[in-house]
Motif scaffolding. Structure first.
Motif, PDB file in Angstrom:
ATOM      1  N   ALA A  73      20.301 -17.315   2.519  1.00 23.25           N
ATOM      2  CA  ALA A  73      19.498 -17.935   4.456  1.00 23.25           C
ATOM      3  C   ALA A  73      21.354 -17.975   5.000  1.00 23.25           C
ATOM      4  CB  ALA A  73      19.787 -19.240   3.394  1.00 23.25           C
ATOM      5  N   VAL A  86      13.226 -19.714   9.642  1.00 24.27           N
ATOM      6  CA  VAL A  86      14.272 -19.711   8.921  1.00 24.27           C
ATOM      7  C   VAL A  86      14.876 -20.783   7.419  1.00 24.27           C
ATOM      8  CG1 VAL A  86      16.284 -18.507   8.090  1.00 24.27           C
ATOM      9  CG2 VAL A  86      14.649 -17.167   9.388  1.00 24.27           C
ATOM     10  N   VAL A  87      15.236 -21.439   8.130  1.00 25.04           N
ATOM     11  CA  VAL A  87      15.644 -22.777   7.210  1.00 25.04           C
ATOM     12  C   VAL A  87      14.015 -23.564   6.727  1.00 25.04           C
ATOM     13  CG1 VAL A  87      16.726 -24.889   7.458  1.00 25.04           C
ATOM     14  CG2 VAL A  87      17.558 -23.345   9.092  1.00 25.04           C
ATOM     15  N   ALA A 102      22.323 -27.753   4.545  1.00 28.61           N
ATOM     16  CA  ALA A 102      21.768 -26.680   5.943  1.00 28.61           C
ATOM     17  C   ALA A 102      22.430 -26.550   6.913  1.00 28.61           C
ATOM     18  CB  ALA A 102      20.299 -27.328   5.790  1.00 28.61           C
ATOM     19  N   PHE A 114      13.074 -21.123   3.325  1.00 29.39           N
ATOM     20  CA  PHE A 114      14.872 -20.992   2.423  1.00 29.39           C
ATOM     21  C   PHE A 114      14.565 -22.657   1.862  1.00 29.39           C
ATOM     22  CE2 PHE A 114      18.670 -21.581   0.829  1.00 29.39           C
ATOM     23  CZ  PHE A 114      18.745 -20.474  -0.136  1.00 29.39           C
TER      24      PHE A 114
END
Lengths: 224, 364
Positions: free
Chosen positions: B18, B256-257, B293, B260
């Motif tokens: 990530a 993406v976040v 994150a 993931f």
């Protein structure tokens, strides 16, 4: 003295595929303030459900549940979360330690998820590790501990919040007979030393002699 | 929170993928931003350097400097407009130039500006006839103080007497001289576009209001300097295209976040069940996800910013139009942080749905 647990006419009904499944049927159970009760029954008898309701994880469909003098029958989800944080301890069947935290940190998790007490919690954690014979393992990760040591860390975690009631869910199921015997012996010793009440959920009749009393549950009904 | 921090510290491998993807996105975002800023800087420097409130174009010019013509009578009316305190003429000539050291056919495009009201970095009195200040970018072409640059087919000589920074126009370096210089070069090299005495392309004005000026002249369209910058050919369109690409990049960061951390949350369902059983609230658990994150994004942003700064340092002046600024880098990190928070929000529902009963096998 206030009993650790007083359950009266507790019912728990689940809906499953449009049908109602009665997991607990007017169950009554009282546990004294320093009493150890073994809850024995076959799979699907409702012992885990009873344990979950006593620990504030599940809410009963009906009936009255009083833990340490607090009637939790009508608690909201938020109130139950706080109740679990402050009043009860759990030792789970599969131990379930946080794998990336050391033994000491696994104990301190209880403090970190609630109102932090910081230094006092660290002192209590160290004391518990010392009493459980894990002082030299305090900085080991769960992966570096034996099955018995992990179980002792789990017991320490359950005692961190100084609970009125500790619920042990099949604490010996993952251990061999000898180790299981030792762990239950340790549970008794620790509970009695602290004067803390405990319910040990098990289907293993061999360990019930460590309890003060055995309650049998079948089809959601308790026969004390 | 500290559980989430310890997981990051003790299981960094879990977050490598990530972080790597977010770093690439951060670099892309900052590169795009740097290119946009570089292009905008190269297109608008001459206008941004104006120390004035407004720029006045002829009404029929569509606010184009090249098309605009302001004659002395219009200028006189603008000077009398209420509130106006200073007015200066401005003229420009985009032309190929011959610079010593370059081959005879190796023309360097430049823009010769004639000015009266000194822009930032220039002396109040414009240089003498045949002299000009050069934009710093011309140094990369070998121009030094004293260099004589010859403009256009008539090879009109202009001697560079100094340098000024950040005054490029339409992506070309500029020369700054008197209006007389500009008229002479314009008349000599663009005989079809000769300008009469006193005529300028635009006016730069201090004080007054656009409405008052336009009412007074009856033949002009007045814009703020920022408004005139937006009207420069291609500037708005360029900004719009780049911002759309930046927007898509941010959306990719959100995805993406989201993917993931949704995956990580699924892996942690059992752990969350235990933590909830011992009293952790959904809020506490989600705050841990959010913290991870944010930290992954900050790490990615830091690497991206370092890469952007390194790129800016190694690109020679006059090379790729790329520039970094603290504002752009911080804005890029802020975009990524917003993307991280939005992406994480997709995990919130999953965290809320974790049943503590699962920890003791009581979920039905």
């Amino acid at each position: 003295m206030t009993p650790a647990l007083d359950m009266e006419a507790v019912r728990k009904v689940y809906k499953s595929g449009g049908e109602e499944v009665v997991a607990l049927d007017h169950a009554d159970l009282a546990v004294g303030s320093d009493e150890i009760v073994a809850l024995v029954g076959p799979s699907g008898s409702g012992k885990t459900t009873l344990c979950s309701i006593a620990g504030g994880i599940l809410a009963p469909t009906s009936g009255r549940v009083v833990v340490g003098g607090d009637d939790i029958s009508g608690y909201s989800a938020r109130e139950l979360t706080e109740f679990r944080r402050e009043k009860v301890g759990f030792v789970f069947q599969t131990v379930n330690l946080v794998p990336f935290l050391t033994a000491r940190e696994n104990l301190l998790v209880v403090d970190e998820v609630g109102r932090r007490t910081g230094r006092a919690a660290r002192r209590r954690g160290d004391t518990l590790l010392e009493e459980l014979g894990l002082a030299d393992r305090a900085n080991n990760l769960p992966g570096q501990l034996s099955g018995g040591q992990k179980q002792r860390v789990a017991i320490g975690r359950a005692l961190m919040n100084d609970p009125v009631l500790v619920l042990f869910d099949e604490p010996t199921s993952a251990l061999d007979t000898k180790l299981g015997e030792q762990v239950v012996g340790l549970i008794r010793e620790e509970m009695k030393r602290r004067g803390t009440a405990a319910i040990i959920v098990t289907h293993d009749e061999r360990i019930t002699h460590h309890a003060d009393r055995t309650a049998h549950i079948t089809d959601g009904r308790i026969a004390a | 929170m500290s559980i989430a921090l310890r997981e990051l510290r003790r299981r960094p491998g879990r977050f490598v993928v990530a972080t790597a993807i977010m770093t690439l996105i951060a670099i892309l975002l900052m590169f795009l931003g740097g290119l946009l800023d570089g292009l905008t800087k190269g297109n608008t420097g001459a206008f941004r350097a104006q120390r004035a409130d407004f720029m006045v174009f002829s009404a029929t010019s569509q606010d184009s400097l090249v098309r605009s013509r302001i004659d002395p009578a219009v200028r006189a009316r603008a000077e009398r407009a209420p509130g106006v305190t200073a007015v200066g003429g401005l003229g420009s000539l985009q032309i190929g130039s011959r610079v010593p050291g370059h081959g005879p056919r190796d023309l360097v495009p430049v823009v010769l500006f004639g000015y009266e009201l000194a822009p930032r970095g220039l002396p109040a009195r414009p240089p003498a006839r045949g002299e000009a200040y050069a934009d710093d970018v011309l140094r990369s072409e070998g121009v030094r103080a004293g260099t004589v640059i010859r403009l256009g087919p008539q090879r009109t000589p202009i001697r560079v007497i100094g340098f000024v920074n950040d005054t490029e126009y339409s992506g070309q370096p500029t020369l700054w001289g008197s209006l007389g210089n500009w008229r002479a070069a314009q008349d000599a090299n663009r005989p079809g576009s000769r300008v009469g005495p006193g005529v300028t392309q635009a006016l730069v004005v201090r004080g007054g209001t656009p409405e008052a000026i336009d009412r007074a002249t009856g033949a002009t369209h007045t814009l703020t300097v920022d408004g005139a910058i937006r009207k420069l050919p291609g500037v708005s369109q360029q900004e719009s295209v780049f911002n759309q690409i930046i927007g898509v990049t941010v959306v990719i960061a959100v995805v993406v976040v989201a993917l993931f951390f949704a995956l990580i949350t699924v892996e942690r369902v059992a752990l969350y069940g235990v933590l909830k059983a011992i009293g952790a609230s959904s809020g506490t658990l989600f705050a841990g996800v959010l913290l991870q994150a944010v930290l992954v994004t900050l790490a990615a942003g830091a690497v991206g910013a370092a890469a952007a700064l390194a790129l800016d340092a190694v690109i020679p002046p006059g090379g790729i139009p790329f520039t970094t600024s603290a504002g752009r880098l911080l804005a890029s990190v802020a975009f990524l942080l917003v993307a991280a928070v939005i992406g994480c929000a997709f995990s919130l529902r999953r965290v809320l749905r974790v049943d503590p009963a699962a920890a003791i096998g009581g979920a039905q």
